[in-house]
Write an enzyme that holds these catalytic residues in place. Structure first.
Site, mmCIF file in Angstrom:
data_model
loop_
_atom_site.group_PDB
_atom_site.id
_atom_site.type_symbol
_atom_site.label_atom_id
_atom_site.label_comp_id
_atom_site.label_asym_id
_atom_site.label_seq_id
_atom_site.Cartn_x
_atom_site.Cartn_y
_atom_site.Cartn_z
ATOM 1 N N PHE A 127 -2.810 5.285 4.302
ATOM 2 C CA PHE A 127 -3.857 4.859 5.233
ATOM 3 C C PHE A 127 -3.330 4.773 6.664
ATOM 4 C CE2 PHE A 127 -6.418 1.693 7.483
ATOM 5 C CZ PHE A 127 -7.669 2.272 7.357
ATOM 6 N N GLN A 170 -11.241 7.584 -4.555
ATOM 7 C CA GLN A 170 -11.799 8.016 -3.271
ATOM 8 C C GLN A 170 -13.157 8.676 -3.549
ATOM 9 O OE1 GLN A 170 -10.821 7.431 -0.170
ATOM 10 N NE2 GLN A 170 -8.788 6.527 -0.509
ATOM 11 N N HIS A 193 -5.726 -21.706 10.068
ATOM 12 C CA HIS A 193 -7.074 -22.123 9.678
ATOM 13 C C HIS A 193 -7.862 -20.971 9.040
ATOM 14 C CE1 HIS A 193 -11.143 -23.508 9.470
ATOM 15 N NE2 HIS A 193 -11.469 -22.369 10.077
ATOM 16 N N CYS A 203 -13.294 -28.499 6.515
ATOM 17 C CA CYS A 203 -12.048 -27.819 6.135
ATOM 18 C C CYS A 203 -10.927 -28.848 6.065
ATOM 19 C CB CYS A 203 -11.705 -26.737 7.160
ATOM 20 S SG CYS A 203 -10.138 -25.898 6.834
ATOM 21 N N CYS A 222 -7.290 -28.429 10.864
ATOM 22 C CA CYS A 222 -8.528 -29.213 11.005
ATOM 23 C C CYS A 222 -8.286 -30.709 10.809
ATOM 24 C CB CYS A 222 -9.577 -28.689 10.033
ATOM 25 S SG CYS A 222 -10.127 -27.025 10.468
ATOM 26 N N CYS A 257 -7.675 -28.067 5.986
ATOM 27 C CA CYS A 257 -6.386 -27.458 6.335
ATOM 28 C C CYS A 257 -5.651 -28.332 7.347
ATOM 29 C CB CYS A 257 -6.562 -26.025 6.843
ATOM 30 S SG CYS A 257 -6.938 -25.863 8.598
ATOM 31 N N GLY A 279 -10.937 4.017 0.875
ATOM 32 C CA GLY A 279 -11.808 4.838 1.713
ATOM 33 C C GLY A 279 -13.087 4.166 2.158
ATOM 34 N N ASP A 283 0.856 -1.184 0.000
ATOM 35 C CA ASP A 283 0.000 0.000 0.000
ATOM 36 C C ASP A 283 0.899 1.243 0.000
ATOM 37 O OD1 ASP A 283 1.028 0.118 2.532
ATOM 38 O OD2 ASP A 283 -0.887 -0.093 3.560
ATOM 39 N N ASP A 297 -8.225 -7.483 0.281
ATOM 40 C CA ASP A 297 -7.330 -7.793 1.397
ATOM 41 C C ASP A 297 -8.027 -7.370 2.669
ATOM 42 O OD1 ASP A 297 -6.777 -4.781 0.933
ATOM 43 O OD2 ASP A 297 -5.842 -5.213 2.855
ATOM 44 N N ASP A 323 -2.604 8.321 -1.661
ATOM 45 C CA ASP A 323 -3.928 8.949 -1.630
ATOM 46 C C ASP A 323 -4.249 9.444 -0.232
ATOM 47 O OD1 ASP A 323 -4.070 6.390 -0.499
ATOM 48 O OD2 ASP A 323 -6.205 6.222 -0.924
#
Ligand SMILES: [Zn+2]
Length: 409
Positions: A95, A235, A381, A350, A355, A352, A262, A91, A312, A145
């Protein structure tokens, strides 16, 4: 082209695409785990690879303050520094400056702020953010930004949006003039030895051999000179007209991808959705669209169905550290006494490694005992659940089964 975005299937407004960056081929819609300080908290890089993460995030603000851009640059950028061979997005730092640092002073040039670590004074501008992000060397970097606060009145939102547009133009100008300074260039091998991968093949720079796999060893390019890609950010607060204008002005400047910034700043969820939907209408259909900082498993599925390609959020990792786990049967607060003797897996649906191996009783015990392993296993997990959710979404788009988006979450 440093970025190749190919849409393979369209289903309603949802798109299933492949995004090829200098370090990886990413299947979209994609969820990108957040690795704030060059670490997805508690999860080693080889585990992230195993979970199927092909792109992760780094935060410029944090990395700029510690360990510092120069240190990372000397290690070949973030890829070399953290031994991550796949794609990275950073980024702009904006922010965090606005949300974490104190005593910030903003003007047309940029923003002066104090480090949340030691109170030292620093200055970020579109140019210095680009310089930092080029030094960090992520595949995809973001324009500097101003994230408009919520709530904000019309005049304030307009002024902020206009500044973001001017900063976007300055970001692009600096980036175009300096993009050749990306630290991976020194790792590039003589061009004849390498060829730009076939469409659909994973691409990777020949950085270091740690963590390499067969598919990571596909190589770079003939005349291809790898550079980063700079995305613009829309924005405009919660005002659809200002969002439209911001989108148009950002598209006019011209970027290989566009982010919606934003949002998720305290507004009601209904409003987030409304603004996402209205902003997407004004973004080019043939470029990746990145919705920053969202959301719950239900929300990422919903945004993908609206046509968002990249997302994200710190939620899966942060919630995991607080014992809040997302499962196919809903949220589980593993700290609860009701799990103390529960021999079943955390999520029976799951696959993973957590699990497959551990019981709810054990996970509850680890959490109650404040064991480090609780954070590690919970995070693995939750990330797995988010990544698998997106995989199901992609599968559904390919099959043309929009209704199935909403099942299994
Ligand atoms: Zn699991």
């Amino acid at each position: 082209m440093p970025l190749d975005f190919r849409i393979k299937h369209i289903n309603g407004r949802a798109r299933r695409a492949s995004l090829v960056t200098p370090h990886a081929e990413i299947q979209t819609p994609v969820f990108m785990p957040v690795g704030t300080v060059a670490s997805v908290k508690g999860v080693p890089q080889d585990t992230l690879e195993e979970l199927g993460a092909h792109i992760i995030l780094g935060n410029t603000y944090h990395l700029y303050l510690r360990p510092g851009v120069e240190t990372v640059r000397k290690m070949g950028g973030l890829h070399g520094f953290m031994s991550w061979r796949r794609a990275i997005l950073t980024d702009s730092g904006g922010f965090q400056v606005f949300s974490l640092s104190e005593l910030r002073k903003l003007n047309e040039d940029g923003v002066t702020f104090r480090s949340h670590l030691d109170g030292s004074s620093h200055f970020f501008s579109p140019e210095s953010s680009m310089e930092a992000q080029i030094g960090l060397g992520a595949d995809i970097i973001m324009a500097f930004d101003e994230c408009t606060e919520y709530p904000a009145d019309q005049a304030r939102t307009r002024a902020s949006m206009e500044m973001t547009a001017r900063w976007a133009a300055r970001s692009k100008k600096y980036f175009e003039d300096h993009k050749h300074e990306v630290p991976w260039n020194q790792y590039s091998v003589p061009s004849t030895q390498y060829s730009w991968p076939e469409r659909g093949a994973a691409a990777s720079l020949p950085l270091q051999n740690a963590g390499s796999t067969a598919s990571d060893n596909r190589v770079l390019s003939t005349e291809y000179c790898p550079t980063q890609s700079l995305f613009g950010i829309v924005q405009g607060g919660m005002d659809p007209a200002l969002r439209k204008e911001s989108a148009q002005r950002t598209v006019e400047i011209g970027f290989p991808g566009y982010a919606i910034g934003g949002l998720s700043v305290g507004e009601p969820r209904e409003l987030t959705r409304e603004i996402v939907e209205s902003t997407l209408e004004h973004l080019p259909k043939d470029k990746p669209r990145y919705l920053m900082g969202v959301g719950t498993p239900e929300e990422i599925v919903e945004y993908a169905s609206l046509g968002v390609d990249m997302m994200d959020c710190v939620l899966p990792t942060r919630a995991a550290r607080h014992g809040l786990l997302f499962t196919s049967e809903g949220k589980v607060s593993i700290k609860q006494a009701r799990y103390a003797q529960d021999s079943g897996p955390l999520d029976p649906n799951c696959g993973c490694r957590v699990c497959r191996r551990y019981s709810r009783a054990y996970l509850r015990h680890l959490y109650a005992s404040n064991e480090l392993l609780a954070q590690v296993l919970n995070t693995i997990h939750n990330l797995s659940f988010y990544l698998d959710t997106m995989q199901r979404v992609r599968h559904s788009i390919s099959l043309g089964e929009e209704s199935r988006f909403h099942s299994g979450v």
